[in-house]
Scaffold this motif. Structure first.
Motif, PDB file in Angstrom:
ATOM      1  N   ARG A 140      -5.884  -7.061   1.553  1.00  0.00           N
ATOM      2  CA  ARG A 140      -5.157  -6.332   2.601  1.00  0.00           C
ATOM      3  C   ARG A 140      -3.842  -7.039   2.917  1.00  0.00           C
ATOM      4  N   ASN A 181      -1.487  -6.085   0.319  1.00  0.00           N
ATOM      5  CA  ASN A 181      -1.062  -4.687   0.520  1.00  0.00           C
ATOM      6  C   ASN A 181      -0.008  -4.568   1.600  1.00  0.00           C
ATOM      7  N   GLU A 182      -0.159  -5.367   2.633  1.00  0.00           N
ATOM      8  CA  GLU A 182       0.754  -5.216   3.765  1.00  0.00           C
ATOM      9  C   GLU A 182       2.071  -5.960   3.590  1.00  0.00           C
ATOM     10  N   THR A 201     -11.796  -0.307  -0.625  1.00  0.00           N
ATOM     11  CA  THR A 201     -10.772   0.447   0.115  1.00  0.00           C
ATOM     12  C   THR A 201      -9.389  -0.160  -0.079  1.00  0.00           C
ATOM     13  N   GLU A 202      -9.310  -1.482  -0.053  1.00  0.00           N
ATOM     14  CA  GLU A 202      -7.990  -2.112  -0.225  1.00  0.00           C
ATOM     15  C   GLU A 202      -7.440  -1.827  -1.624  1.00  0.00           C
ATOM     16  N   MET A 208      -8.110   0.840  -3.332  1.00  0.00           N
ATOM     17  CA  MET A 208      -7.700   2.255  -3.314  1.00  0.00           C
ATOM     18  C   MET A 208      -6.278   2.356  -2.763  1.00  0.00           C
ATOM     19  N   ILE A 209      -6.048   1.668  -1.657  1.00  0.00           N
ATOM     20  CA  ILE A 209      -4.719   1.720  -1.042  1.00  0.00           C
ATOM     21  C   ILE A 209      -3.679   1.169  -2.023  1.00  0.00           C
ATOM     22  N   PHE A 231      -3.773   1.049  -5.337  1.00  0.00           N
ATOM     23  CA  PHE A 231      -3.522   1.972  -6.450  1.00  0.00           C
ATOM     24  C   PHE A 231      -2.763   3.217  -5.991  1.00  0.00           C
ATOM     25  N   GLU A 232      -3.181   3.757  -4.847  1.00  0.00           N
ATOM     26  CA  GLU A 232      -2.537   4.989  -4.371  1.00  0.00           C
ATOM     27  C   GLU A 232      -1.048   4.731  -4.153  1.00  0.00           C
ATOM     28  N   GLU A 233      -0.758   3.607  -3.518  1.00  0.00           N
ATOM     29  CA  GLU A 233       0.651   3.312  -3.238  1.00  0.00           C
ATOM     30  C   GLU A 233       1.433   3.006  -4.509  1.00  0.00           C
ATOM     31  N   VAL A 245       0.993   4.398  -7.379  1.00  0.00           N
ATOM     32  CA  VAL A 245       1.346   5.687  -8.003  1.00  0.00           C
ATOM     33  C   VAL A 245       2.416   6.388  -7.163  1.00  0.00           C
ATOM     34  N   ALA A 246       2.217   6.349  -5.839  1.00  0.00           N
ATOM     35  CA  ALA A 246       3.154   7.060  -4.954  1.00  0.00           C
ATOM     36  C   ALA A 246       4.583   6.539  -5.140  1.00  0.00           C
ATOM     37  N   ASN A 254      -3.234  10.742  -6.178  1.00  0.00           N
ATOM     38  CA  ASN A 254      -2.766   9.539  -6.845  1.00  0.00           C
ATOM     39  C   ASN A 254      -3.985   8.693  -7.157  1.00  0.00           C
ATOM     40  N   LEU A 272      -6.993   9.725  -5.499  1.00  0.00           N
ATOM     41  CA  LEU A 272      -7.016   9.656  -4.036  1.00  0.00           C
ATOM     42  C   LEU A 272      -6.078  10.703  -3.450  1.00  0.00           C
ATOM     43  N   TYR A 286      -9.921   6.274   3.650  1.00  0.00           N
ATOM     44  CA  TYR A 286     -10.616   5.892   2.415  1.00  0.00           C
ATOM     45  C   TYR A 286     -11.934   5.171   2.715  1.00  0.00           C
TER      46      TYR A 286
END
Ligand code: SF4
Ligand code: SF4
Lengths: 194, 296
Positions: free
Chosen positions: A70, A73-74, A130-131, A133-134, A136-138, A140-141, B257, B260, B273
């Motif tokens: 986390r 991520n931050e 969850t971390e 997921m965040i 990977f999602e970011e 790609v975004a 993505n 997700l 999530y």
């Protein structure tokens, strides 16, 4: 933190150490009580069974690793740098507190029957997953990572790191884990990038 | 209310959808008791229009339907450049009401040429459309606008009520709700059980079928359409027609993505999530089954 909670955490630490070195079945509640300097009866005031203790430990370890990711991520920075940081955090943990990762690989994954009630699916490792997921999602975004199935990417990333720590634990690697951070991070980046 | 409020309805680039939706308002006689339609392009002819345009009478509502443009090659009415008409009428109107997403944000027409074709005050989500600023504009987006959103806003203004607006100048009374509110599929959403196919009674449409109900502002599932149903109740995803980015591409597919989806409006990724992961860890048999099972 209240006293009972602090004591519970100490028990988790002690049990984690024993489970991850000797294995789940070879460790008994009296062993853990002994390591804690507590009576067996008193131990049961904190955890009602060895299985329950095992489930609490996986959540506890997942929270610790999740909190580290986390933080990554931050932070500011691009996905490539973040991959490096996650690899570094993971290997650092495997070197300085190997019990957490050993527990995951050698107890959690190897004894699914212990965890089947109460740790279904992602339940007990959700803070860590969850971390990712965040992450990977970011990735790609912002256009740095290729869009694909979550588990394909997750497996590539965590399978690689887990496997490597396993090799290290077996004494197969010639160098210290930290030595491999850059190369492995680059491999992961190249495999996942857009 | 003794005095009727007066309305001029003006069309830009449009499919007529908002007009047709408005004509389906079920209590038309009571609407007519409070409002007088001075001009509507589907009801009146050129003569009415040109005499209105020439007069200098003030009126209460200018209702705009369709995307707008300053380019006279793109729109003209009765041989007059559209912008000339709009500027004259806008100056005499007390309120300007954008009926539908095209007048509000530019809608589908904007995609053709966002430089030239916009909504009244917005171009998509960016401020600055046909006008840079204007104080008396209200956006009632939707594709089409729901007749009750339009008429109830007009009525509120007619009786002198204050209409509170959100950041996109939409009435909060309608647009502070999400389409997700009141959808009959909420329990499936909670446990992450998706519909197998469109039109089924069972399942949520969020993960596979493109439903953007949890991030689309509108009270469709509270007041329903024609008083009876809604897209999601009928088994079709909410397409987000009230939002500034409507229409997106691939409306019936969930954009993801790494598997997700976008998270519901105002809910952090971490919160969503975690909870979704927990819910997905369980298999709830009742929700996997047909709601009405012929064999049991
Ligand atoms: S179908 Fe759409 S609106 Fe209905 S519960 Fe699922 S996500 Fe929400
Ligand atoms: S359900 Fe969604 S797409 Fe359908 S009318 Fe309402 S906001 Fe528009």
């Amino acid at each position: 933190m209240d006293k009972k909670l602090r004591k519970s955490e100490k028990i988790l630490d002690a049990a984690l150490m024993l489970f991850s070195t000797r294995g789940f079945y070879a460790t008994t509640i009296p062993d853990i009580a002994k390591a804690m300097g507590m009576s067996v009866g008193n131990m049961y005031n904190y955890f009602s069974s060895k299985e329950m203790l095992a489930k609490e430990i996986i959540k506890y370890s997942s929270d610790i690793l999740g909190a580290e990711i986390r933080r990554v991520n931050e932070e500011e920075g691009n996905t490539k740098e973040k991959i490096r940081k996650i690899v570094a955090v993971y290997f650092e943990m495997a070197s300085s507190k190997p019990q957490h990762i050993n527990y995951f690989l050698r107890v959690y994954l190897a004894n699914k029957e212990v965890f089947k009630d109460g740790c279904e699916g992602m339940l007990c490792v959700s803070s860590f997953v969850t971390e990712l997921m965040i992450f990977f999602e970011e990735g790609v975004a912002c256009g740095e990572l290729r869009n694909q199935d979550f588990f394909s990417a997750f497996g590539l990333f965590m399978g690689y790191l887990g496997g490597f720590v396993f090799l290290s634990g077996e004494g197969v690697l010639e160098k210290d884990l930290n030595h491999y951070v850059d190369e492995i991070a680059l491999n992961i980046y190249n495999a996942l990038k857009h | 209310m003794s005095q009727k409020s007066t309305i001029i309805w003006l069309q830009g680039l449009t499919c007529n959808g908002n007009s047709h939706s408005f004509f389906n308002y079920p209590q038309m006689p009571s609407f007519a008791a409070s409002f007088e339609m001075l001009y509507h392009p589907l009801l009146c002819g050129a003569e009415d229009f040109l005499s209105l345009l020439k007069s200098d009478t003030k009126f209460d509502f200018l209702i705009l339907e369709g995307a707008l443009s300053h380019d006279e090659r793109l729109i003209e009415r009765f041989g007059i450049a559209f912008y000339e008409i709009l500027d004259v009428l806008a100056a005499r109107a007390k309120h300007i009401i954008c009926a539908g997403s095209c007048a509000s944000f530019g809608g589908v027409f904007r995609l053709r040429d966002p430089q030239k074709i916009t909504g009244a005050l917005f171009c998509g989500k960016e401020k600055g459309g046909y006008w840079l600023e204007k104080a008396n504009v209200i956006n009632i987006s939707g594709c089409p606008v729901h007749p009750r959103w339009l008429v109830e806003t007009l009525l509120a203004l007619h009786v002198g009520e204050k209409v509170l607006l959100d950041d996109f100048l939409r009435p909060k009374e309608v647009f502070s709700y999400l389409v997700h509110h009141g959808c009959l599929r909420n329990e499936y959403f909670e446990w992450k059980v998706d519909s197998q196919q469109l039109g089924e009674r069972e399942g949520c449409l969020f993960y596979e079928h493109g439903c953007v109900g949890p991030m689309s502002h509108a009270n469709c599932n509270k007041i329903l359409w024609n008083g009876v149903s809604s897209k999601t109740r009928a088994g079709s995803p909410c397409l987000g027609c009230t939002e500034f980015d409507f229409p997106r591409v691939a409306l019936y597919e969930t954009q993801k993505n790494m598997s997700l989806p976008q998270t519901p409006f105002g809910i952090s990724k971490r919160a969503y999530y975690s909870l979704a992961g927990v819910a997905k860890s369980f298999k709830i048999e009742r929700l996997e089954k047909k709601l009405i099972d012929e064999n049991h």
